[in-house]
Design a protein around this motif. Structure first.
Motif, mmCIF file in Angstrom:
data_model
loop_
_atom_site.group_PDB
_atom_site.id
_atom_site.type_symbol
_atom_site.label_atom_id
_atom_site.label_comp_id
_atom_site.label_asym_id
_atom_site.label_seq_id
_atom_site.Cartn_x
_atom_site.Cartn_y
_atom_site.Cartn_z
ATOM 1 N N ARG A 61 -0.571 -0.698 -3.830
ATOM 2 C CA ARG A 61 -1.047 0.676 -3.859
ATOM 3 C C ARG A 61 -2.550 0.926 -3.589
ATOM 4 N N ARG A 62 -3.388 0.111 -4.401
ATOM 5 C CA ARG A 62 -4.775 0.386 -4.223
ATOM 6 C C ARG A 62 -5.302 -0.265 -2.824
ATOM 7 N N GLN A 118 -12.217 -2.137 1.108
ATOM 8 C CA GLN A 118 -10.722 -2.577 1.658
ATOM 9 C C GLN A 118 -10.517 -4.239 1.382
ATOM 10 N N CYS A 143 -5.963 2.644 4.151
ATOM 11 C CA CYS A 143 -5.905 3.891 4.447
ATOM 12 C C CYS A 143 -6.980 4.552 4.747
ATOM 13 N N ARG A 144 -7.822 4.625 3.640
ATOM 14 C CA ARG A 144 -9.087 5.198 3.647
ATOM 15 C C ARG A 144 -10.038 4.740 4.779
ATOM 16 N N GLU A 162 -4.397 2.088 -0.159
ATOM 17 C CA GLU A 162 -5.302 3.291 -0.172
ATOM 18 C C GLU A 162 -6.502 2.907 0.244
ATOM 19 N N LYS A 163 -7.012 1.920 -0.079
ATOM 20 C CA LYS A 163 -8.440 1.553 0.720
ATOM 21 C C LYS A 163 -8.409 1.096 2.119
#
Length: 532
Positions: free
Chosen positions: A219-220, A180, A226-227, A223-224
């Protein structure tokens, strides 16, 4: 990170003492609740009122000490973060210019903002909270043993099972946290580049292309993030479920003790209250441990970054040029380049003289200046100052002032842009402004006026002349101007030329390939590069 904690240990220890007292009052009042209930059931109204008064006093004391804890804990967190961010910025400022340029500016911004804030939230904030939770667990557990050994052992056995979860998923947590931070750092670095090149983007009508690239990075990063959040939420879910199942098991055990006659109604009420006080801290403890585990790589990376902020040249500063500067058969090749940019460069600069460095773009004029500034070391030959190798000195800033092609002004007052935060009399500032043809700024009102970011409220010529006035005020032995005529109209360029040729009290090096030919012979020497 420990030295930040030691620096604010007074606030830290004060917070621990306050939460210690708050916890004692919080646990003790549970027994008063049970006593009030039992006395009320027994019909002892005076006794019930007496314990109710004690209960109210303990509630007030609990909240008062908790307020003190919250204040001191916040001061500890804010102080540690302030010191960390100061060290980040100091680490950046300590770097040599060449070392500084090896990283994108966005990476430095990410260190100061995103990564420092993560350490604040997941370490500095968590440490006082960890002790708050541990005190609560310790005292509630002790109170349980006073109440009943059987239910105490069962409660501890069941409610502590969620604590093992953070250790089981330690690696995934750390990897998710690091991913992240890296994604956020990459997005911020590109965003900084695009903002610096805003005019180019508009000029080339590249908004849509840049937006598409931003979308990919954004977006990347999302996504990180969010993960990382999903992994934390999953861990929190398992922890909560395990804790609540344990809670109901202990509740059933307490109810069974009431049915057996081992517990009074007040004891049952106390047991339920203490289960509530113990289950939440244990759930929180698992979350705190998870955060402290996950932030370790970020702390290590930050410590390495701060430790790496050292000047890349050894030696003391060069403070004066008494006689001359000599380039002796100097050669230099940039790292990774296939051909040298300088080869066999040989010339002498006498103190107090004016020199023009001429040659086509890319011939090595600016590189020679950067070697003199100790940004790089020559691959061949040597540079000497008054006969001493320049390699003896870690920095030459003490006797050299450089003005680059791009006029750099800060979003601050004209006074601070001229003085660079030194104490200089206003009359001296007025003299410097008049010397560069900026009489209209030679007044106290103008000195205190704000210059907008990058000098956007000034013309190109005004920005150049303010930078030159700033350089003249520094009064070093050597003044270097790198392409001072670039991006100026003819009239402004001619004024700057005349101004440079009027400088007599220091060694002057002008790097330019566009100086008016008729004025070139007014220099004491012309140093030609690249066969010019």
């Amino acid at each position: 990170m420990k030295h930040y904690q030691r620096r604010y240990r007074a606030c830290y220890l004060g917070a621990l003492a306050a939460v210690f007292a708050s916890t004692i009052f919080a646990v003790s009042l549970q027994f008063f609740k049970g006593a009030v209930l039992d006395l009320a059931i027994a019909g002892d109204l005076p006794g019930a009122l007496r314990y109710a008064a004690l209960l109210l006093a303990f509630i007030l004391c609990e909240n008062l000490f908790y307020f003190v804890y919250a204040r001191l804990s916040a001061r500890f967190t804010a102080g540690c973060t302030e010191a960390l961010k100061r060290d980040v910025f100091r680490s950046i400022l300590r770097r040599g210019y060449a070392a500084f340029r090896q990283r994108p500016q966005g990476e430095y911004l990410a260190k100061y903002t995103t990564e420092a804030d993560v350490i604040q939230d997941r370490r500095f904030k968590m440490l006082p909270m960890l002790w708050e939770i541990l005190f609560k667990i310790l005292f509630v557990s002790a109170a349980f043993f006073l109440l009943d050994v059987r239910i105490a052992l069962l409660t501890l056995a069941l409610l502590t099972t969620p604590l093992y979860l953070p250790k089981l998923i330690e690696k995934p947590l750390q990897n998710a946290q690091s991913a992240q931070l890296k994604a956020a750092e990459a997005a911020l670095a590109c965003l900084n580049d695009w903002l610096n090149g805003f005019e180019i983007i508009k000029n080339f009508s590249a908004e849509q292309s840049v937006l598409q690239r931003f979308d990919v990075l954004n977006r990347r990063a999302a996504e990180k993030a969010c993960r990382n959040a999903t992994l934390g939420a999953a861990s929190q879910l398992v922890t909560a479920l395990m804790s609540y199942l344990s809670y109901f098991a202990v509740l059933l055990c307490a109810a069974w003790l009431v049915l057996r006659g081992d517990f009074s109604a007040g004891d049952f009420f106390v047991a339920i209250g203490m289960i509530d006080q113990l289950s939440y801290p244990l759930i929180s403890l698992a979350g705190i441990l998870r955060q402290l585990v996950a932030v370790r790589p970020a702390c290590r990376a930050m410590e390495q970054f701060i430790a790496g902020g050292k000047a890349d040249k050894a030696g003391g500063p060069l403070s004066a040029v008494s006689c001359h500067i000599r380039f002796r058969q100097v050669g230099f090749t940039y790292p990774g380049a296939s051909r040298p940019v300088l080869q066999g460069l040989d010339f002498t600069i006498q103190k107090g003289c004016r020199y023009l460095l001429q040659g086509p773009s890319g011939c090595g004029k600016t590189t020679a200046i950067n070697l003199l500034l100790r940004y790089y070391d020559a691959d061949a030959g040597e540079i000497t100052v008054d006969g001493a190798p320049i390699s003896r000195f870690g920095s030459t800033y003490g006797c050299i002032t450089v003005v680059r092609q791009d006029a750099v002004l800060f979003h601050d007052s004209l006074r601070n842009n001229l003085t660079m935060y030194r104490s200089i009399p206003d009359e001296k500032l007025f003299q410097a402004l008049r010397a560069v043809g900026l009489q209209k700024f030679a007044g106290r009102g103008a000195l205190d006026a704000q210059i907008q970011e990058n000098g956007s409220n000034l013309s190109g010529g005004e920005k150049k002349r303010i930078c030159l006035a700033r350089a003249l005020l520094r009064e070093t032995d050597v003044l270097i101007l790198d392409e001072p005529l670039a991006n100026l109209d003819d009239a402004a360029a001619r004024r700057i030329e005349d101004l440079l040729l009027s400088i007599r009290d220091r060694t002057l090096l002008v790097v330019s390939h566009q100086f008016t030919p008729e004025k070139v012979n007014q220099f004491d020497g012309v140093i030609r590069f690249g066969g010019a």
